[in-house]
Design a protein around this motif. Structure first.
Motif, mmCIF file in Angstrom:
data_model
loop_
_atom_site.group_PDB
_atom_site.id
_atom_site.type_symbol
_atom_site.label_atom_id
_atom_site.label_comp_id
_atom_site.label_asym_id
_atom_site.label_seq_id
_atom_site.Cartn_x
_atom_site.Cartn_y
_atom_site.Cartn_z
ATOM 1 N N ALA A 216 25.858 30.675 -16.886
ATOM 2 C CA ALA A 216 27.187 30.061 -16.873
ATOM 3 C C ALA A 216 27.745 29.861 -18.277
ATOM 4 C CB ALA A 216 27.139 28.724 -16.146
ATOM 5 N N ALA A 217 26.886 29.889 -19.265
ATOM 6 C CA ALA A 217 27.283 29.723 -20.676
ATOM 7 C C ALA A 217 28.081 28.443 -20.906
ATOM 8 C CB ALA A 217 28.045 30.942 -21.171
ATOM 9 N N VAL A 218 27.670 27.378 -20.226
ATOM 10 C CA VAL A 218 28.317 26.086 -20.429
ATOM 11 C C VAL A 218 27.515 25.307 -21.460
ATOM 12 C CG1 VAL A 218 29.316 25.973 -18.118
ATOM 13 C CG2 VAL A 218 27.044 25.072 -18.504
ATOM 14 N N PRO A 219 28.181 24.458 -22.236
ATOM 15 C CA PRO A 219 27.421 23.632 -23.177
ATOM 16 C C PRO A 219 26.540 22.642 -22.399
ATOM 17 C CG PRO A 219 29.808 23.388 -23.517
ATOM 18 C CD PRO A 219 29.614 24.263 -22.340
ATOM 19 N N VAL A 220 25.259 22.661 -22.692
ATOM 20 C CA VAL A 220 24.316 21.793 -21.986
ATOM 21 C C VAL A 220 23.949 20.642 -22.914
ATOM 22 C CG1 VAL A 220 22.103 21.697 -20.781
ATOM 23 C CG2 VAL A 220 23.440 23.809 -20.762
ATOM 24 N N PRO A 221 24.132 19.398 -22.454
ATOM 25 C CA PRO A 221 23.800 18.251 -23.308
ATOM 26 C C PRO A 221 22.309 18.194 -23.630
ATOM 27 C CG PRO A 221 24.933 17.549 -21.285
ATOM 28 C CD PRO A 221 24.661 19.001 -21.165
ATOM 29 N N LEU A 222 21.996 17.659 -24.782
ATOM 30 C CA LEU A 222 20.612 17.525 -25.221
ATOM 31 C C LEU A 222 19.783 16.759 -24.192
ATOM 32 C CD1 LEU A 222 18.316 17.726 -27.297
ATOM 33 C CD2 LEU A 222 19.268 15.687 -28.408
ATOM 34 N N ALA A 223 20.344 15.695 -23.628
ATOM 35 C CA ALA A 223 19.599 14.886 -22.657
ATOM 36 C C ALA A 223 19.177 15.717 -21.451
ATOM 37 C CB ALA A 223 20.435 13.695 -22.205
ATOM 38 N N MET A 224 20.025 16.618 -20.991
ATOM 39 C CA MET A 224 19.686 17.450 -19.840
ATOM 40 C C MET A 224 18.575 18.436 -20.193
ATOM 41 S SD MET A 224 22.032 19.920 -17.463
ATOM 42 C CE MET A 224 22.912 18.602 -16.645
ATOM 43 N N ILE A 225 18.617 18.977 -21.397
ATOM 44 C CA ILE A 225 17.570 19.911 -21.825
ATOM 45 C C ILE A 225 16.237 19.178 -21.979
ATOM 46 C CG2 ILE A 225 16.840 21.517 -23.637
ATOM 47 C CD1 ILE A 225 19.816 22.155 -24.071
ATOM 48 N N ILE A 226 16.277 17.940 -22.457
ATOM 49 C CA ILE A 226 15.052 17.138 -22.571
ATOM 50 C C ILE A 226 14.475 16.860 -21.186
ATOM 51 C CG2 ILE A 226 14.152 14.853 -23.183
ATOM 52 C CD1 ILE A 226 15.963 14.975 -25.670
ATOM 53 N N VAL A 227 15.323 16.487 -20.229
ATOM 54 C CA VAL A 227 14.849 16.248 -18.857
ATOM 55 C C VAL A 227 14.250 17.527 -18.285
ATOM 56 C CG1 VAL A 227 15.597 15.728 -16.497
ATOM 57 C CG2 VAL A 227 16.398 14.314 -18.385
ATOM 58 N N ILE B 207 25.853 36.803 -25.407
ATOM 59 C CA ILE B 207 25.817 37.822 -24.359
ATOM 60 C C ILE B 207 24.385 38.005 -23.847
ATOM 61 C CG2 ILE B 207 26.136 40.281 -23.882
ATOM 62 C CD1 ILE B 207 28.471 40.176 -25.916
ATOM 63 N N GLY B 208 23.444 38.101 -24.764
ATOM 64 C CA GLY B 208 22.048 38.311 -24.382
ATOM 65 C C GLY B 208 21.488 37.176 -23.552
ATOM 66 N N THR B 209 21.780 35.931 -23.937
ATOM 67 C CA THR B 209 21.260 34.810 -23.159
ATOM 68 C C THR B 209 21.928 34.716 -21.792
ATOM 69 O OG1 THR B 209 22.751 33.265 -24.285
ATOM 70 C CG2 THR B 209 20.505 33.426 -25.126
ATOM 71 N N ARG B 210 23.188 35.098 -21.683
ATOM 72 C CA ARG B 210 23.837 35.100 -20.360
ATOM 73 C C ARG B 210 23.198 36.140 -19.450
ATOM 74 N NH1 ARG B 210 30.150 34.550 -20.025
ATOM 75 N NH2 ARG B 210 29.525 33.873 -17.956
ATOM 76 N N ILE B 211 22.932 37.315 -19.992
ATOM 77 C CA ILE B 211 22.280 38.368 -19.191
ATOM 78 C C ILE B 211 20.879 37.919 -18.798
ATOM 79 C CG2 ILE B 211 21.340 40.714 -19.279
ATOM 80 C CD1 ILE B 211 23.762 41.397 -21.130
ATOM 81 N N LEU B 212 20.124 37.430 -19.763
ATOM 82 C CA LEU B 212 18.767 36.961 -19.493
ATOM 83 C C LEU B 212 18.770 35.822 -18.471
ATOM 84 C CD1 LEU B 212 15.844 37.483 -20.327
ATOM 85 C CD2 LEU B 212 16.164 35.818 -22.156
ATOM 86 N N GLY B 213 19.709 34.899 -18.626
ATOM 87 C CA GLY B 213 19.815 33.779 -17.685
ATOM 88 C C GLY B 213 20.109 34.242 -16.271
ATOM 89 N N SER B 214 20.986 35.238 -16.139
ATOM 90 C CA SER B 214 21.305 35.721 -14.793
ATOM 91 C C SER B 214 20.102 36.408 -14.160
ATOM 92 C CB SER B 214 22.517 36.655 -14.830
ATOM 93 O OG SER B 214 22.237 37.833 -15.557
ATOM 94 N N TRP B 215 19.333 37.145 -14.949
ATOM 95 C CA TRP B 215 18.125 37.789 -14.426
ATOM 96 C C TRP B 215 17.072 36.754 -14.047
ATOM 97 C CZ3 TRP B 215 16.853 42.739 -13.134
ATOM 98 C CH2 TRP B 215 17.800 43.718 -13.403
#
Length: 197
Positions: A108-119, A174-182
């Motif tokens: 989705a390439a949305v900004p993810v808050p640090l707190a969510m990544i920590i969880v 672009i690479g992380t979006r492709i990798l994320g979708s896979w």
């Protein structure tokens, strides 16, 4: 505050008394070596660690260190819980679900808050550790195996984090979006097959 409550809830849900899902990856290789190989050869673990590493790589350097430190701390705490006879029911499905969720965030390439990544790092560390408990009776072999698992998982997380943070910004995105979708597609397909079988 909400992130802390969500982290507690996720860890408590993944920790429940039940039958351990013990297994070995390569027959005849156990102990520390078997533990090192575990997060590198189990597809669900690789998917979760790659997705978490890519999400962490989008953060600044200090935040990356915080996420990695939390991952290692929770993994070590999970080993302590394993030695106290705690186990997780369907830990591999939890790992796959977390990988799918992280993959969707990447795609989705949305900004993810640090707190969510920590969880997410806390949940992945706990689920991955509980899913890596070997099929041995010796507590020493179990601890050696889980130490190897934590070491290999943390190293893979660090490598993916810093690889995803390097290179031109356009290609990283672009690479992380492709990798994320896979990653999301792979995790969702495996989960669907498990639930329909």
């Amino acid at each position: 505050m909400k992130a802390r409550a969500a982290a507690r809830a996720a860890v408590l849900l993944s920790l429940s008394a039940g039958f351990a899902q013990a297994h070995t990856i390569v027959e005849g290789i156990g102990g520390f070596s078997g533990g090192v190989m575990h997060p590198l050869l189990v597809p669900a673990h690789v998917l979760a660690l790659v997705a978490l590493g890519c999400l962490t790589g989008a953060l600044n350097f200090r935040a990356r260190l915080v996420v990695i430190a939390m991952f290692v701390a929770v993994a070590v705490l999970s080993v302590v819980l394993v030695t106290m006879a705690f186990s997780a029911v369907n830990a591999e499905l939890i790992v796959l679900s977390l990988a799918g969720f992280a993959g969707l965030l990447l795609a989705a390439a949305v900004p993810v808050p640090l707190a969510m990544i920590i969880v997410l790092a806390i949940c992945v560390a706990a689920a991955l550790t509980f899913d890596s408990v070997p099929a041995v009776l010796s507590s020493q072999d179990t601890i050696l195996s889980l130490v190897g698992t934590i070491l290999a998982a943390a190293l893979l997380l660090v490598v993916i984090t810093f690889l995803s943070a390097s290179g031109p910004q356009v290609w990283r995105r672009i690479g992380t979006r492709i990798l994320g979708s896979w990653i999301a597609a792979s995790a969702i397909m495996v989960l669907a097959l498990r639930w329909t079988a």
